[in-house]
Design a protein around this motif. Sequence first.
Motif, PDB file in Angstrom:
ATOM      1  N   PRO A  72      -4.005  10.327   1.817  1.00  0.00           N
ATOM      2  CA  PRO A  72      -2.199  10.760   1.514  1.00  0.00           C
ATOM      3  C   PRO A  72      -1.512   9.721   2.543  1.00  0.00           C
ATOM      4  CG  PRO A  72      -3.769  12.586   2.727  1.00  0.00           C
ATOM      5  CD  PRO A  72      -4.629  11.541   2.159  1.00  0.00           C
ATOM      6  N   SER A  73      -2.063   8.282   3.232  1.00  0.00           N
ATOM      7  CA  SER A  73      -0.951   8.041   3.812  1.00  0.00           C
ATOM      8  C   SER A  73      -1.083   6.297   2.549  1.00  0.00           C
ATOM      9  CB  SER A  73      -1.497   7.097   5.008  1.00  0.00           C
ATOM     10  OG  SER A  73      -0.881   8.476   5.700  1.00  0.00           O
ATOM     11  N   TRP A  74      -1.917   6.105   2.253  1.00  0.00           N
ATOM     12  CA  TRP A  74      -2.035   4.950   0.917  1.00  0.00           C
ATOM     13  C   TRP A  74      -1.352   5.771   0.267  1.00  0.00           C
ATOM     14  CZ3 TRP A  74      -3.863   0.430   1.589  1.00  0.00           C
ATOM     15  CH2 TRP A  74      -4.536  -0.263   3.275  1.00  0.00           C
ATOM     16  N   HIS A  75      -1.413   7.036  -0.506  1.00  0.00           N
ATOM     17  CA  HIS A  75      -0.738   7.794  -1.946  1.00  0.00           C
ATOM     18  C   HIS A  75       1.268   7.574  -1.344  1.00  0.00           C
ATOM     19  CE1 HIS A  75      -4.048   9.665  -3.522  1.00  0.00           C
ATOM     20  NE2 HIS A  75      -4.511   8.901  -4.134  1.00  0.00           N
ATOM     21  N   ARG A  76       1.704   7.367  -0.153  1.00  0.00           N
ATOM     22  CA  ARG A  76       3.115   7.484   0.669  1.00  0.00           C
ATOM     23  C   ARG A  76       3.099   6.367  -0.594  1.00  0.00           C
ATOM     24  NH1 ARG A  76       3.963   8.642   6.455  1.00  0.00           N
ATOM     25  NH2 ARG A  76       2.226   6.795   6.414  1.00  0.00           N
ATOM     26  N   LEU A  77       2.395   4.915   0.450  1.00  0.00           N
ATOM     27  CA  LEU A  77       3.072   3.786   0.319  1.00  0.00           C
ATOM     28  C   LEU A  77       3.021   3.732  -0.991  1.00  0.00           C
ATOM     29  CD1 LEU A  77       0.639   1.893   3.055  1.00  0.00           C
ATOM     30  CD2 LEU A  77       3.371   2.229   3.645  1.00  0.00           C
ATOM     31  N   GLU A  78       2.282   4.131  -2.168  1.00  0.00           N
ATOM     32  CA  GLU A  78       2.524   3.745  -3.591  1.00  0.00           C
ATOM     33  C   GLU A  78       3.113   4.730  -4.374  1.00  0.00           C
ATOM     34  OE1 GLU A  78      -1.894   4.582  -4.694  1.00  0.00           O
ATOM     35  OE2 GLU A  78      -2.831   2.854  -2.715  1.00  0.00           O
ATOM     36  N   VAL A  98       6.844   5.633  -3.188  1.00  0.00           N
ATOM     37  CA  VAL A  98       6.973   5.641  -2.804  1.00  0.00           C
ATOM     38  C   VAL A  98       7.446   4.019  -3.138  1.00  0.00           C
ATOM     39  CG1 VAL A  98       8.769   4.636  -0.691  1.00  0.00           C
ATOM     40  CG2 VAL A  98       7.275   6.451  -0.470  1.00  0.00           C
ATOM     41  N   ALA A  99       6.642   2.872  -3.750  1.00  0.00           N
ATOM     42  CA  ALA A  99       6.913   1.647  -3.896  1.00  0.00           C
ATOM     43  C   ALA A  99       7.160   1.724  -6.000  1.00  0.00           C
ATOM     44  CB  ALA A  99       6.172   0.685  -4.236  1.00  0.00           C
ATOM     45  N   LEU A 100       6.231   2.986  -6.055  1.00  0.00           N
ATOM     46  CA  LEU A 100       6.709   2.884  -7.740  1.00  0.00           C
ATOM     47  C   LEU A 100       7.883   3.449  -7.495  1.00  0.00           C
ATOM     48  CD1 LEU A 100       5.870   3.270 -10.463  1.00  0.00           C
ATOM     49  CD2 LEU A 100       4.857   5.963 -10.314  1.00  0.00           C
ATOM     50  N   ASP A 101       8.417   4.335  -7.008  1.00  0.00           N
ATOM     51  CA  ASP A 101       9.675   5.366  -7.224  1.00  0.00           C
ATOM     52  C   ASP A 101      10.724   4.009  -6.847  1.00  0.00           C
ATOM     53  OD1 ASP A 101      11.944   7.565  -7.018  1.00  0.00           O
ATOM     54  OD2 ASP A 101      12.107   6.987  -5.092  1.00  0.00           O
ATOM     55  N   VAL A 102      10.512   3.333  -6.103  1.00  0.00           N
ATOM     56  CA  VAL A 102      11.939   2.190  -5.231  1.00  0.00           C
ATOM     57  C   VAL A 102      11.850   0.956  -6.397  1.00  0.00           C
ATOM     58  CG1 VAL A 102      12.720   0.678  -3.498  1.00  0.00           C
ATOM     59  CG2 VAL A 102      11.441   2.883  -3.296  1.00  0.00           C
ATOM     60  N   PHE A 103      10.418   0.626  -6.783  1.00  0.00           N
ATOM     61  CA  PHE A 103      10.657  -0.574  -7.510  1.00  0.00           C
ATOM     62  C   PHE A 103      11.250  -0.476  -9.259  1.00  0.00           C
ATOM     63  CE2 PHE A 103       6.465  -2.395  -4.657  1.00  0.00           C
ATOM     64  CZ  PHE A 103       7.748  -2.771  -3.279  1.00  0.00           C
ATOM     65  N   SER A 104      10.851   0.798  -9.423  1.00  0.00           N
ATOM     66  CA  SER A 104      11.033   1.450 -10.579  1.00  0.00           C
ATOM     67  C   SER A 104      12.880   1.123 -11.091  1.00  0.00           C
ATOM     68  CB  SER A 104      10.452   2.616 -10.950  1.00  0.00           C
ATOM     69  OG  SER A 104       8.977   2.588 -11.234  1.00  0.00           O
ATOM     70  N   ARG A 105      13.806   1.860  -9.443  1.00  0.00           N
ATOM     71  CA  ARG A 105      14.955   1.793  -9.765  1.00  0.00           C
ATOM     72  C   ARG A 105      16.192   0.679  -9.986  1.00  0.00           C
ATOM     73  NH1 ARG A 105      15.964   4.274  -4.238  1.00  0.00           N
ATOM     74  NH2 ARG A 105      14.310   5.159  -4.188  1.00  0.00           N
ATOM     75  N   TYR A 144       2.658  -5.064  -7.573  1.00  0.00           N
ATOM     76  CA  TYR A 144       1.208  -4.997  -7.975  1.00  0.00           C
ATOM     77  C   TYR A 144       1.463  -4.247  -6.470  1.00  0.00           C
ATOM     78  CZ  TYR A 144       1.283  -9.039  -4.545  1.00  0.00           C
ATOM     79  OH  TYR A 144       2.054 -10.128  -3.775  1.00  0.00           O
ATOM     80  N   HIS A 145      -0.007  -4.194  -6.820  1.00  0.00           N
ATOM     81  CA  HIS A 145      -0.263  -3.130  -4.899  1.00  0.00           C
ATOM     82  C   HIS A 145      -2.085  -3.565  -5.421  1.00  0.00           C
ATOM     83  CE1 HIS A 145      -1.874   0.567  -6.008  1.00  0.00           C
ATOM     84  NE2 HIS A 145      -1.260   0.503  -6.908  1.00  0.00           N
ATOM     85  N   GLY A 146      -2.945  -4.065  -4.304  1.00  0.00           N
ATOM     86  CA  GLY A 146      -4.254  -3.826  -4.322  1.00  0.00           C
ATOM     87  C   GLY A 146      -5.186  -4.390  -3.122  1.00  0.00           C
ATOM     88  N   HIS A 162      -5.512  -4.803   1.904  1.00  0.00           N
ATOM     89  CA  HIS A 162      -4.431  -5.083   0.452  1.00  0.00           C
ATOM     90  C   HIS A 162      -2.370  -5.339   0.765  1.00  0.00           C
ATOM     91  CE1 HIS A 162      -7.804  -2.220   0.826  1.00  0.00           C
ATOM     92  NE2 HIS A 162      -7.287  -2.219  -0.500  1.00  0.00           N
ATOM     93  N   GLN A 163      -2.374  -6.204  -0.565  1.00  0.00           N
ATOM     94  CA  GLN A 163      -1.323  -6.315  -0.406  1.00  0.00           C
ATOM     95  C   GLN A 163      -0.360  -5.216  -1.416  1.00  0.00           C
ATOM     96  OE1 GLN A 163      -0.970 -10.267  -1.042  1.00  0.00           O
ATOM     97  NE2 GLN A 163      -0.516 -11.109   0.788  1.00  0.00           N
ATOM     98  N   VAL A 164       1.356  -5.128  -0.808  1.00  0.00           N
ATOM     99  CA  VAL A 164       2.177  -4.629  -2.660  1.00  0.00           C
ATOM    100  C   VAL A 164       2.838  -5.842  -2.067  1.00  0.00           C
ATOM    101  CG1 VAL A 164       3.481  -3.489  -0.504  1.00  0.00           C
ATOM    102  CG2 VAL A 164       3.509  -2.762  -2.875  1.00  0.00           C
ATOM    103  N   GLY A 165       3.326  -6.394  -3.515  1.00  0.00           N
ATOM    104  CA  GLY A 165       4.437  -6.539  -3.777  1.00  0.00           C
ATOM    105  C   GLY A 165       5.078  -6.884  -4.727  1.00  0.00           C
ATOM    106  N   VAL A 166       6.127  -7.697  -4.762  1.00  0.00           N
ATOM    107  CA  VAL A 166       7.065  -8.027  -5.895  1.00  0.00           C
ATOM    108  C   VAL A 166       7.415  -9.902  -6.168  1.00  0.00           C
ATOM    109  CG1 VAL A 166       8.522  -6.189  -5.576  1.00  0.00           C
ATOM    110  CG2 VAL A 166       9.370  -8.360  -5.242  1.00  0.00           C
TER     111      VAL A 166
END
Length: 411
Positions: free
Chosen positions: A20-26, A28-35, A107-109, A126-130
């Motif tokens: 669930p903690s990893w899902h939170r990061l992913e 929120v990323a999808l939501d914020v980055f899509s905006r 991306y994330h992975g 793991h990283q999340v990035g733009v």
Amino acid sequence: MSKIINVIKGTKDILPKDIPSWHRLESVALDVFSRYGYKEIRTPIFEATELFARGVGDTTDIVNKEMYTFEKSDRSLTLRPENTAGVVRSFIENGMSRLSAPVKLWYHGPMFRYERPQAGRQRQFHQVGVEMFGIEQPTADAEVILLAVNYLKSLGLNDLTVEINSLGCPTCREAYKAKIKEVLKPEFDNLCEDCQNRYERNPLRLLDCKVESCKEIFEKPEIKKVIQSDFICEDCAEHFSQLKSYLDTMGVRYSENKLLVRGLDYYNRTVFEIKSNNLGSQNAVCGGGRYDRLVRNLGGEDTPAVGWAMGMERLNSLLPEVEAEKLDAYVVSNFPKEAFMLAEKLRAEGKSVEFDLTNKKFTKQLEKASKVANFALILGEDEIKSGTVSVKNLATSEQNTVKENEVLALL
């Protein structure tokens, strides 16, 4: 009994309780980055070794010491140590330069680096990035920094420190490198081994050294004066000035750090780090910058670009754990076929439902239901005969008996 095989040093299982903690990061990323108009990209976890040698830089610790490289069919392949080079390779290969600018990707992975495992740093991490391609103006730099800040704030990290610097362009940076080498030459024998190796190949990386004895050398007045000098050319200075103006306008608090150079060779002009003061200690959570020459260096056309990456393990360590969501319902019954049928009907309607697959005693089933579900659906002999279900709210202990086709509405 066979010998137990353990997880490889420097890697970790991400267990169901942690997901669930990893899902939170992913999420929120999808939501914020899509905006902000960013589209997700997923690249292979291994690439041609040459991609990282040319992209990341053959003078970096990553390429020299930390890559997982292997041979297959006479070809050298490497597990990705970072993802910018792979995203740039995909940008070129898939003709994204023909799209109208800016091209915005995220991306994330998993990434892989062979280094000493320690708290918050693993060999598989793991990283999340733009990454943003096609915009040379400092508006792009400002947007990616603001995006990073807003992502972190959306996760609940509000006490942030943003540090920025300009490395200049290749032309003005060469003169700066020469000055660094000149002023450090008398101290060469006192530098650490890594800094001695970097002295000729990449003198800017000396400023990134974390060894205390080297830090003391950089604090000497005659050396500090050179480090703190405004070496960048007029165009780079104007770019940096405009970036600061945009950050001021958007309310992003920042400080300038002349020692900030980042660890990868492809950066030019803007570099930045964001640190979090959560949990009382400062932790770097984001690093990035501009890399206007990387697309060309990897075979594409001249394309300005800027981006950043964050370590997801580090982010999770700074955030409270997310509790796993409970099931909508748990069917409590000693009639497995009927329980199975009820569970499947509700699953088909989008509800999360389990029942006891081993037909344990009624009290044991009810005990488990109270731990894992919001409602217990009691299906005894009387309920089956009458076509009803006893629905127990496990938070309030309130219980009602309803027709089977009314259960969905109660849930």
